[in-house]
Every structure is written in C-alpha cells, then in structure tokens.
Design an enzyme around this catalytic site. Structure first.
Site, short mmCIF file in Angstrom:
data_model
loop_
_atom_site.label_atom_id
_atom_site.label_comp_id
_atom_site.label_asym_id
_atom_site.label_seq_id
_atom_site.Cartn_x
_atom_site.Cartn_y
_atom_site.Cartn_z
N ARG A 51 0.78 -1.25 0.41
CA ARG A 51 -0.05 0.02 -0.04
C ARG A 51 0.94 1.73 -0.13
O ARG A 51 0.12 2.01 -0.75
CB ARG A 51 -1.44 0.26 1.23
CG ARG A 51 -1.69 1.49 1.08
CD ARG A 51 -2.58 1.71 1.62
NE ARG A 51 -3.21 -0.08 3.11
CZ ARG A 51 -2.53 0.32 4.19
NH1 ARG A 51 -1.77 1.45 4.69
NH2 ARG A 51 -2.13 -0.14 5.14
N TYR A 103 -17.42 16.18 -15.34
CA TYR A 103 -17.51 14.52 -15.39
C TYR A 103 -18.69 14.49 -14.45
O TYR A 103 -18.18 14.53 -13.03
CB TYR A 103 -15.86 14.01 -15.26
CG TYR A 103 -15.86 12.36 -15.24
CD1 TYR A 103 -16.48 11.59 -15.99
CD2 TYR A 103 -16.68 11.78 -14.05
CE1 TYR A 103 -16.37 10.40 -16.30
CE2 TYR A 103 -15.75 10.40 -13.78
CZ TYR A 103 -17.05 9.27 -14.97
OH TYR A 103 -16.80 8.77 -14.72
N ASP A 175 -7.96 18.38 -13.95
CA ASP A 175 -8.26 17.18 -14.08
C ASP A 175 -7.89 17.28 -16.61
O ASP A 175 -8.78 17.68 -17.29
CB ASP A 175 -9.22 16.64 -14.33
CG ASP A 175 -10.62 15.35 -15.15
OD1 ASP A 175 -9.39 14.50 -16.18
OD2 ASP A 175 -11.29 15.03 -14.78
N LYS A 200 -8.87 6.02 -19.62
CA LYS A 200 -8.62 6.32 -19.87
C LYS A 200 -7.47 6.50 -21.29
O LYS A 200 -6.92 5.65 -21.63
CB LYS A 200 -9.26 7.60 -20.45
CG LYS A 200 -10.63 7.80 -19.15
CD LYS A 200 -10.87 7.01 -19.09
CE LYS A 200 -12.43 6.99 -18.61
NZ LYS A 200 -13.15 8.34 -17.39
C1 LIG Z 1 -13.17 8.93 -16.47
C2 LIG Z 1 -13.15 9.91 -15.71
C3 LIG Z 1 -12.78 10.39 -15.06
C4 LIG Z 1 -12.80 9.56 -13.42
O1 LIG Z 1 -12.15 8.49 -14.00
P1 LIG Z 1 -11.87 6.61 -13.72
O2 LIG Z 1 -10.97 6.16 -13.43
O3 LIG Z 1 -13.36 6.33 -14.06
O4 LIG Z 1 -12.52 6.80 -11.90
C5 LIG Z 1 -12.56 11.81 -14.37
N1 LIG Z 1 -12.13 12.84 -14.92
C6 LIG Z 1 -12.55 12.15 -15.80
C7 LIG Z 1 -12.49 13.38 -17.25
C8 LIG Z 1 -12.71 11.19 -17.05
O5 LIG Z 1 -13.14 11.02 -18.30
#
Ligand SMILES: *Cc1c(COP(=O)(O)O)cnc(C)c1O
Length: 384
Positions: A51, A103, A175, A200
């Site tokens: 961890r 998101y 983000d 992604k």
């Molecule tokens: C998918 C996504 C998230 C969340 O991420 P996870 O890996 O699904 O927890 C946050 N911000 C954006 C822009 C996303 O596309």
C-alpha cells in the site's frame, strides 16, 4: 543526455524508467507481492508494504510524472480515487470552485460525499474568468478545472485561471484526462496538480481502471502521498504494468485519435441531418483561440446533436452504430459512443444538464484509431 531532456515522444517510452534492480529486466516486472523481507526491523530496500509503495507502481508513477513534466507522480485505484485524495487536502469550511460542465463522477463525489463534510462547491461557467473571480472569497482553497470539458468540449484557459489562483493563494488542479500531456501540459501553464483517469487515453486499451496525480512541489507531494497511503486507494501492480505499457504508445495513438477526430468532426459538421457538433478544432468553436494556444492539437472527443434535437433520433443512431460500441468510457484504441444524459451524466440533475447543453439528444463519440473510412461508413449507415 539525461532522460529529463528527452522529447515527449521519447519520454513516453523512457521517462523515469530504469532497468529493474533485480536482473536488469527492461520492462518493470509485475511485483505481485504485498510485503518485502526485512533484514532487521526497518531494514528493507525501499519497499516495506505494497500500500505504501510497490516497484511496479513506482515505475508507473515515474513515467506519468515524466510525461506531465512534473516531479512527483502518484497512482491510484481509479481516477475518482485520485480526485478523492486531492479533496482530502481540504478542511471543513473550505470552498472549491469548479466548472458546471464536469465529468459526472467528479460532480457526484463533490456533491454527495464531500459536501457533507462541510466543503462547499461552486459549479460555474469557467470559460468566463470574471465568473471565477466573483466566486473567490477567503475560504476558497481549490480551483478544479477540467478542459476540454465532458461532454460539451468547452475549453478553459488554464494559464489565465492559474494567474488568478496564484494571486489569491489558491491551489489549482486540472483534470487532464481528455487532453493527455500529448496535447496539453497543465503544470507548464501554472497548475499545481494534474489529475488523470488513466483508465482512458494513458492506459489506452480499455483494460484497466487507474488514476493518477502529478505535482512539482515536494511539500504538496508529501501531503498527497500521506493521504494515498492513509486512505489506501492505490493502483495494483498488474494495473500499473498495463498502464505503463499503454503509455509507451500514447504519442502514436494520440496522433491518430486527432487525425480521425478531425475527419469525423468535419464529416458531422457537413451532414444535413446533424444540427450541432462540439469539437474545439472548429474555428467557430467559442473557445477555439484558447484551445489553439494551450493545446497542440484538438483530440478525438466529439459531441453532436441530430436534427431538431430529437431524442428518438439520437437513440436510433447510438443503437445502429456497429463499429462504434455503445459503452461508458473513452480514450481506448476502439471507437466508442455514449449517450451522456442516460449514461456518464445521469448523476447530474436533468435541469442542470439542460442549462449547460447536455440535452437528451446529445451523443458523445470517443473516436478510436481504426481506419477512418470504416468509422465514417458506420456513422453514415446509422445517421442515414
Ligand atoms: C473517467 C473520468 C474520470 C473518473 O475516472 P475513473 O478512472 O473512471 O475513476 C474523471 N474525469 C474524467 C474527465 C473522466 O473521463
């Protein structure tokens, strides 16, 4: 030449990477272990419990830090877990300013989890810097930017927001999931924290759920590391390995995502049965100039609305598409289609969705790296 001086397209492959200490493995082994032998209490080789740290995760964290031009990387069990760690820097009474086109899962954790711990969130139109200024007060501790936004493809001026944040001593987190460091590097534009859903584009193959943070400042890195270890939502060794493998081709994948995205955005814009296409590469996009300044290209995410904003027509199109798979998520090599109002953004109240343009007829495409003529033919048969 040090690895720090490499160009982006080399950093994806070599950035922060060293042959493994054990046997010189070129690719970091999957250290599928929870614990590590100690010669005497505390006598270990930098790893005591997975961890706290794991060598495969360290390799991923160094890679992500390198491609974002940061100093410290942290890998989490999901993008949302990375967001969770950032908000845990705050205290009851603190306020956060964020975008109204966010998101859905980020909106949900802000509103449904952290508001009850006494943190206040303001969701505003961040393309307009004056609106951010209006919402700043002495309790404002964090500005949370997502750009391009999901799913409306608004573009927020990171540099302008960072100047404002610095003036008021407010942390700025970006983000960067949609753009990836191939297109934009927020730390270079003045952000303090970059966040990724590596699920992604960074992973790129729709086979993991992973999150990441990158920072430059040592003190901030220490605070976030403390939270990561204390809260425990870490990225496992297998997922670290897969994400690291994905990053090695990020630059070639992104180049094709951008080429295909452009061709499809133009195809849709010229289609008589499509009313609106949202893509920051269009000169007519309201934030095109900002996009051109802070991004190196415009990406493969596109949203559109069929004629007359017809919900029935939108559902017909998403059901008829064959190569574009109807699914949540984005950023993989395969093309996906989503219906935000019922899928990714269902957790945002309908009235709020409508205000920002997420109408029930909106369709979102994550354009993959297939042959673009196959993708256009698929859209052609579905739109008719
Ligand atoms: C998918 C996504 C998230 C969340 O991420 P996870 O890996 O699904 O927890 C946050 N911000 C954006 C822009 C996303 O596309």
């Amino acid at each position: 030449m040090g690895k720090k001086d490499l160009k982006f397209n080399s950093k994806t492959i070599h950035g922060g990477q060293e042959p493994d200490a054990g046997y010189g493995a070129v690719i970091p082994p999957i250290y599928q272990t929870s614990t590590y032998a100690q010669s005497t209490p505390g006598g270990h080789k930098g790893y005591a419990y997975s961890r706290s740290a794991n060598p495969t995760r360290t390799a991923l964290e160094n890679s992500i830090a390198s491609i974002e031009n940061g100093s410290y990387g942290l890998a989490f069990a999901s993008g949302i877990a990375a967001i969770d760690a950032v908000i845990k820097l705050l205290n009851p009474g603190d306020e956060v300013i964020s975008t109204n086109d966010l998101y859905g899962g980020s909106y949900r954790i802000f509103r449904c989890i952290f508001e009850k711990y006494g943190i206040t969130f303001h969701f505003i139109e961040m393309q307009n810097i004056a609106k951010i200024k209006e919402n700043i007060n002495s309790n404002t501790k964090l500005i949370w930017v997502e750009t391009p936004t999901n799913p409306m493809m608004n573009v927020i001026d990171i540099k302008a927001v960072s100047m404002l944040a610095k003036k008021h001593n407010i942390l700025l987190a970006v983000d960067n999931t949609f753009a990836t460091p191939y297109l934009q590097r927020p730390l270079e534009l003045g952000a303090d924290i970059v966040m990724h859903s590596a699920t992604k584009y960074l992973g790129g193959h729709s086979d993991v759920v992973v999150g990441a943070l990158v920072v430059k400042d040592k003190h901030l890195a220490d605070q976030l590391y403390f939270i990561q270890n204390a809260s425990g939502a870490v990225c496992g060794p297998m997922d670290s390995f897969l994400t690291l493998r994905g990053i090695k081709t990020l630059h070639v994948r992104m180049q094709r995502h951008c080429e295909n995205g452009k061709a499809i955005a133009e195809y849709l814009a010229n289609h008589p049965k499509i009313d609106m296409v949202y893509w920051p590469g269009f000169e007519t996009h309201p934030n095109h100039d900002v996009a051109k300044n802070q991004m190196d290209d415009f990406g493969g995410m596109i949203s559109f609305v069929p004629n007359g904003s017809s919900y029935k027509e939108a559902i017909k199109i998403v059901e008829k598409l064959k190569i574009f798979t109807l699914a949540e998520s984005l950023g993989g090599v395969e093309s996906l289609v989503g219906h935000p109002a019922s899928m990714t953004h269902a957790s945002i109240p309908k009235e709020n969705r409508k205000k920002i343009g997420v109408v029930d007829a909106l369709i979102r495409l994550s354009v993959g790296i297939e042959d673009v003529s196959d993708l256009i033919a698929d859209l052609e048969q579905a739109i008719g």
